[in-house]
Design a protein around this motif. Structure first.
Motif, PDB file in Angstrom:
ATOM      1  N   LYS A 106       2.438   1.879  -3.373  1.00 44.32           N
ATOM      2  CA  LYS A 106       1.454   2.381  -4.330  1.00 44.32           C
ATOM      3  C   LYS A 106       1.125   3.853  -4.062  1.00 44.32           C
ATOM      4  O   LYS A 106       1.030   4.657  -4.973  1.00 44.32           O
ATOM      5  CB  LYS A 106       0.177   1.540  -4.265  1.00 44.32           C
ATOM      6  CG  LYS A 106       0.372   0.204  -4.949  1.00 44.32           C
ATOM      7  CD  LYS A 106      -0.772  -0.725  -4.682  1.00 44.32           C
ATOM      8  CE  LYS A 106      -0.322  -2.156  -4.960  1.00 44.32           C
ATOM      9  NZ  LYS A 106      -1.288  -3.139  -4.541  1.00 44.32           N
ATOM     10  N   THR A 107       0.955   4.175  -2.776  1.00 40.06           N
ATOM     11  CA  THR A 107       0.646   5.554  -2.421  1.00 40.06           C
ATOM     12  C   THR A 107       1.793   6.477  -2.828  1.00 40.06           C
ATOM     13  O   THR A 107       1.581   7.543  -3.391  1.00 40.06           O
ATOM     14  CB  THR A 107       0.418   5.668  -0.898  1.00 40.06           C
ATOM     15  OG1 THR A 107      -0.461   4.624  -0.510  1.00 40.06           O
ATOM     16  CG2 THR A 107      -0.184   7.003  -0.532  1.00 40.06           C
ATOM     17  N   TRP A 167       1.826   6.947  -6.502  1.00 36.72           N
ATOM     18  CA  TRP A 167       0.706   7.797  -6.885  1.00 36.72           C
ATOM     19  C   TRP A 167       1.076   9.266  -6.720  1.00 36.72           C
ATOM     20  O   TRP A 167       0.819  10.090  -7.582  1.00 36.72           O
ATOM     21  CB  TRP A 167      -0.511   7.444  -6.017  1.00 36.72           C
ATOM     22  CG  TRP A 167      -1.777   8.089  -6.472  1.00 36.72           C
ATOM     23  CD1 TRP A 167      -2.632   7.633  -7.429  1.00 36.72           C
ATOM     24  CD2 TRP A 167      -2.338   9.320  -5.988  1.00 36.72           C
ATOM     25  NE1 TRP A 167      -3.685   8.497  -7.569  1.00 36.72           N
ATOM     26  CE2 TRP A 167      -3.534   9.544  -6.701  1.00 36.72           C
ATOM     27  CE3 TRP A 167      -1.944  10.260  -5.021  1.00 36.72           C
ATOM     28  CZ2 TRP A 167      -4.335  10.652  -6.474  1.00 36.72           C
ATOM     29  CZ3 TRP A 167      -2.737  11.368  -4.803  1.00 36.72           C
ATOM     30  CH2 TRP A 167      -3.924  11.560  -5.519  1.00 36.72           C
ATOM     31  N   PHE A 218       1.658  12.070  -9.672  1.00 40.40           N
ATOM     32  CA  PHE A 218       0.482  12.920  -9.677  1.00 40.40           C
ATOM     33  C   PHE A 218       0.573  13.988 -10.748  1.00 40.40           C
ATOM     34  O   PHE A 218       1.597  14.653 -10.876  1.00 40.40           O
ATOM     35  CB  PHE A 218       0.298  13.582  -8.296  1.00 40.40           C
ATOM     36  CG  PHE A 218      -0.980  14.344  -8.193  1.00 40.40           C
ATOM     37  CD1 PHE A 218      -2.158  13.689  -7.898  1.00 40.40           C
ATOM     38  CD2 PHE A 218      -1.000  15.714  -8.413  1.00 40.40           C
ATOM     39  CE1 PHE A 218      -3.348  14.394  -7.821  1.00 40.40           C
ATOM     40  CE2 PHE A 218      -2.186  16.414  -8.341  1.00 40.40           C
ATOM     41  CZ  PHE A 218      -3.360  15.755  -8.040  1.00 40.40           C
ATOM     42  N   MET A 237      -2.916   0.612 -12.850  1.00 44.28           N
ATOM     43  CA  MET A 237      -1.469   0.544 -12.976  1.00 44.28           C
ATOM     44  C   MET A 237      -0.844  -0.670 -12.299  1.00 44.28           C
ATOM     45  O   MET A 237       0.169  -1.192 -12.724  1.00 44.28           O
ATOM     46  CB  MET A 237      -0.861   1.812 -12.387  1.00 44.28           C
ATOM     47  CG  MET A 237       0.237   2.357 -13.224  1.00 44.28           C
ATOM     48  SD  MET A 237       0.560   4.052 -12.809  1.00 44.28           S
ATOM     49  CE  MET A 237       1.210   3.909 -11.203  1.00 44.28           C
ATOM     50  N   ALA A 241      -1.233   9.100 -12.484  1.00 45.04           N
ATOM     51  CA  ALA A 241      -1.425   7.701 -12.118  1.00 45.04           C
ATOM     52  C   ALA A 241      -2.702   7.155 -12.738  1.00 45.04           C
ATOM     53  O   ALA A 241      -3.724   7.836 -12.772  1.00 45.04           O
ATOM     54  CB  ALA A 241      -1.474   7.562 -10.606  1.00 45.04           C
ATOM     55  N   ARG A 242      -2.616   5.910 -13.247  1.00 39.11           N
ATOM     56  CA  ARG A 242      -3.814   5.281 -13.799  1.00 39.11           C
ATOM     57  C   ARG A 242      -4.370   4.284 -12.792  1.00 39.11           C
ATOM     58  O   ARG A 242      -3.667   3.755 -11.953  1.00 39.11           O
ATOM     59  CB  ARG A 242      -3.477   4.538 -15.095  1.00 39.11           C
ATOM     60  CG  ARG A 242      -2.959   5.437 -16.188  1.00 39.11           C
ATOM     61  CD  ARG A 242      -2.982   4.686 -17.510  1.00 39.11           C
ATOM     62  NE  ARG A 242      -2.533   3.301 -17.363  1.00 39.11           N
ATOM     63  CZ  ARG A 242      -1.260   2.919 -17.464  1.00 39.11           C
ATOM     64  NH1 ARG A 242      -0.327   3.814 -17.697  1.00 39.11           N
ATOM     65  NH2 ARG A 242      -0.934   1.650 -17.347  1.00 39.11           N
ATOM     66  N   LYS A 243      -5.657   4.036 -12.942  1.00 35.01           N
ATOM     67  CA  LYS A 243      -6.321   3.197 -11.957  1.00 35.01           C
ATOM     68  C   LYS A 243      -5.826   1.743 -11.989  1.00 35.01           C
ATOM     69  O   LYS A 243      -5.686   1.097 -10.969  1.00 35.01           O
ATOM     70  CB  LYS A 243      -7.836   3.222 -12.233  1.00 35.01           C
ATOM     71  CG  LYS A 243      -8.669   2.935 -11.013  1.00 35.01           C
ATOM     72  CD  LYS A 243     -10.131   3.211 -11.338  1.00 35.01           C
ATOM     73  CE  LYS A 243     -11.046   2.930 -10.218  1.00 35.01           C
ATOM     74  NZ  LYS A 243     -11.215   1.863  -9.506  1.00 35.01           N
ATOM     75  N   ARG A 247       0.840  -1.197   0.000  1.00 39.74           N
ATOM     76  CA  ARG A 247       0.000   0.000   0.000  1.00 39.74           C
ATOM     77  C   ARG A 247       0.878   1.251   0.000  1.00 39.74           C
ATOM     78  O   ARG A 247       0.637   2.222  -0.714  1.00 39.74           O
ATOM     79  CB  ARG A 247      -0.922  -0.037   1.227  1.00 39.74           C
ATOM     80  CG  ARG A 247      -1.831   1.131   1.406  1.00 39.74           C
ATOM     81  CD  ARG A 247      -3.212   0.999   0.805  1.00 39.74           C
ATOM     82  NE  ARG A 247      -3.311   0.314  -0.491  1.00 39.74           N
ATOM     83  CZ  ARG A 247      -3.721   0.889  -1.613  1.00 39.74           C
ATOM     84  NH1 ARG A 247      -4.059   2.142  -1.632  1.00 39.74           N
ATOM     85  NH2 ARG A 247      -3.823   0.212  -2.730  1.00 39.74           N
TER      86      ARG A 247
END
Ligand SMILES: Nc1ncnc2c1ncn2[C@@H]1O[C@H](COP(=O)(O)OP(=O)(O)O)[C@@H](O)[C@H]1O
Ligand SMILES: [Mg+2]
Lengths: 255, 361
Positions: B332-333, B336, B340, B347, B343-345, B329
């Motif tokens: 990923k954060t 992201w 910014f 990814m 980022a694609r959903k 997590r």
């Protein structure tokens, strides 16, 4: 003497005779193909060479070694590398790490040295990396170096598996259906690569393949297999013209 | 977003990818060293607890996250580490030797125990190793002569060439000992990751057949993984012994084994960060729960098994929604934010385009 010499091997799975008293040999520097319908026993021959299965009888000699005297983990040491029909990569590792595992047979350091990461380990790592980079350049894998296998498309994975096998610096390369599932362009690339692997790198290739176009264009000799036994052996043209082979492929009466 | 310009292969081999990363970890270390000056004794004790769990977690992570061998027996190795250290001290061996030796003894025993477990995979291995945890209790009672059985053993004050560390009255010194051990174990783990053995571990985890075909000796590699894993866990156990102030047959139960396994799954399998993140959750869950109970006005009511139940629930939620754990997590954060707003959903979607049935054919 042949590089690989298989004599009278038989393997049974329960009641099924997967390989039936099969003999053939592969000469140094040639590209040799095994063809045959599904379930003919082609992959089983590879798995016998890899020592995953013990034959009931027969012998497998490679480069002066009797492979049947050795466990699966030793086979790579003799200079045999392979790919699998259903890609067997290390999915949760990067392309680079996968290829570096290909170098494992050249490992010269022990656990203690690696835990301490001594200068020798560092030197060896750089040497492994250089060897791997040559393969990456050869197979155009530069964009994927740090990518996880789990996210890569099928075609790329097939190339990575070939790359991992090449990274080990083998004398004999076993390719199990290298073109299956590849596009026309990818198959074309594969054709050039196999040519270069033989001519520039001097590696002998034994492959299982269904694509007769590919087989005819890169292979010196072909072995046709049916129900684990030899149907025919010869140049691609000879084997394709063999009535027994045509019959096995198209069914009784077609010839 | 940072871009690495790599000029030598050393870039990928060295400990830190770039200057920024190095500075980040250097800052973290400085913070960790300064911690005793920043917080009170109570929270320093909690921080020590987190680090001890993290050491034990690193041990299990190496085996389960890195090599893919699930173990529910690691509480027994914590116990072995704790008892080896205490018995050696009892026999007059100085701490500076007894502590590392406790790790080595645990590692050797772990390697031997791995032999019969080599052919087992997944859930079967978990069950077999669980038996070790259950047996440990009885063995400790049976060997009462050395272990003190039910009465237990009480760790003496640590003495390193006259420098004393008393866990209760000198929590800062004990904290530094634990921090030092955690840093050493992390370095061991990190060094393995960037050398052939660490890659062999991952190879065994992901595909035994192709690992064998590449020349990786499966049995030997698994035994080595068990050995190093148990050695690190043994060190964690020795420290846990000091931390709890007393060890007996009920200190390291099967519950601890399960907790340890849950911890690395929640933290994120296969990463060093995961062991530390998971340790935070384990160490702070009891506090978090008692605070939460306060909110609901039930703070005086004891609910048996609550802690474990909540922990299990967190685990299930992670397996369902974030199988990569807290570390996944976090990555990923971070990505992201770095990308910014690009980022694609999808990814981080993994592609699974082939079946693993008929694996060899
Ligand atoms: N591990 C196995 N267990 C049982 N039967 C097997 C196994 N592997 C292969 N076989 C059988 O052996 C025969 C040959 O299979 P295989 O070598 O995979 O064929 P091919 O690769 O030529 O398609 C088939 O009948 C297959 O079902
Ligand atoms: Mg096949």
């Amino acid at each position: 003497m042949s590089l690989l010499e298989i004599k009278n091997i038989t393997l049974k799975f329960g009641g099924v005779t997967a390989v039936d008293n099969l003999s053939f040999s592969v000469e140094e520097g040639e590209v040799y193909a095994i063809v045959g319908p599904n379930g003919a026993g082609k992959s089983t021959v590879f798995n016998l060479i890899s020592r995953f299965y013990d034959p009931v009888s027969g012998s497998i000699e490679f480069d002066g070694h009797n492979l049947l005297d050795h466990p699966p983990e030793r086979i790579a040491d003799f200079g045999i590398a392979r790919t699998f029909q259903n890609i067997e990569l290390f999915d949760n590792a990067s392309v680079l790490q996968n290829l570096l595992v290909g170098r494992h047979r050249h490992r010269n350091t022990n656990m203690i040295q690696e835990i301490l990461f001594t200068p020798k380990v560092r030197r060896e790592e750089i040497a492994h990396r250089e060897a791997v980079e040559e393969v990456i350049d050869f197979l155009d894998l530069q964009p994927y170096r740090d990518k996880l296998i789990a996210g890569l498309p099928y075609g790329i994975r097939k190339v990575v598996e070939l790359a991992r096998a090449l990274a080990s610096g083998p004398k004999l390369l076993l390719l199990d259906e290298p073109a299956s599932g590849l596009s026309v362009e990818e198959t074309q690339d594969l054709r050039w690569w196999i040519d270069d692997i033989r001519k520039q790198m001097g590696i002998t290739v034994l492959m299982v393949e269904h694509d007769m176009g590919l087989v005819s264009s890169v292979c010196d000799r072909v072995l046709a297999l049916a129900d684990g036994a030899k149907l025919a052996e010869g140049t691609p043209a000879e084997v394709q013209a063999n009535p027994a082979v045509i019959e096995a492929y198209l069914g009784v009466g077609a010839a | 977003m940072r871009i690495h310009f790599k000029t030598t292969y050393n870039h990928d081999i060295r400990l830190f990818a770039d200057r920024t990363t190095f500075l980040k970890y250097a800052a973290l270390l400085v913070f960790a060293v300064a911690l005793p000056f920043l917080i009170g004794d109570f929270y320093l004790g909690e921080a020590t607890n987190v680090l001890i769990w993290a050491i034990a977690g690193l041990g299990l992570m190496l085996l389960t996250g890195q090599t893919g061998q699930v173990s529910l027996g690691h509480a027994a190795f914590l116990a072995l580490g704790a008892y080896s250290n205490l018995i050696l001290l009892d026999k007059g061996v100085p701490f500076i030797i007894s502590f590392p030796l406790a790790g080595i003894i645990t590692g050797v025993v772990g390697t031997i125990i791995a032999i019969p477990a080599l052919r087992l995979h997944g859930i079967y291995l978990a069950i077999a190793t669980m038996a070790i945890s259950i047996l440990a209790d009885d063995i400790i009672v049976l060997t009462e002569r050395w272990t003190g059985g039910v009465v237990g053993m009480f760790p003496p004050t640590i003495d390193i060439f006259g420098f004393e560390i008393e866990r209760w009255t000198q929590p800062d010194r004990f904290y530094y000992l634990v921090l030092f051990t955690a840093v050493v174990c992390t370095l061991i783990y990190r060094n393995l990751l960037r050398s052939p053995l660490g890659r062999a571990f991952a190879a065994v985890r992901d595909s035994e057949v192709s690992a064998a075909a590449m020349g990786v000796h499966i049995a030997r590699t698994k035994m080595t993984a068990f050995g190093i894993s148990c050695a690190i866990t043994g060190l964690g156990g020795a420290l846990m012994g000091y931390y709890s102030g007393m060890v007996n047959n009920e200190t390291f139960t099967i519950v601890i084994s399960i907790q340890l396994l849950m911890m690395i799954v929640i933290g994120g399998l296969g990463s060093i960060h995961g062991a530390f993140f998971g340790a935070f959750v384990v160490a702070f869950l009891p506090q978090g729960l008692s605070i939460a109970k306060g909110w609901f006005g039930t703070s005086s009511v004891a609910i048996p098994g609550l802690e474990f139940g909540v922990f299990g629930m967190i685990l299930v939620l992670f397996i369902l929604f974030e199988p990569d754990g807290i570390y996944g997590r976090w990555v990923k954060t971070r990505i992201w934010f770095e990308l910014f707003p690009f980022a694609r959903k999808d990814m981080f979607k993994r592609q699974k385009s082939y079946l693993k049935t008929e694996r060899l054919r």
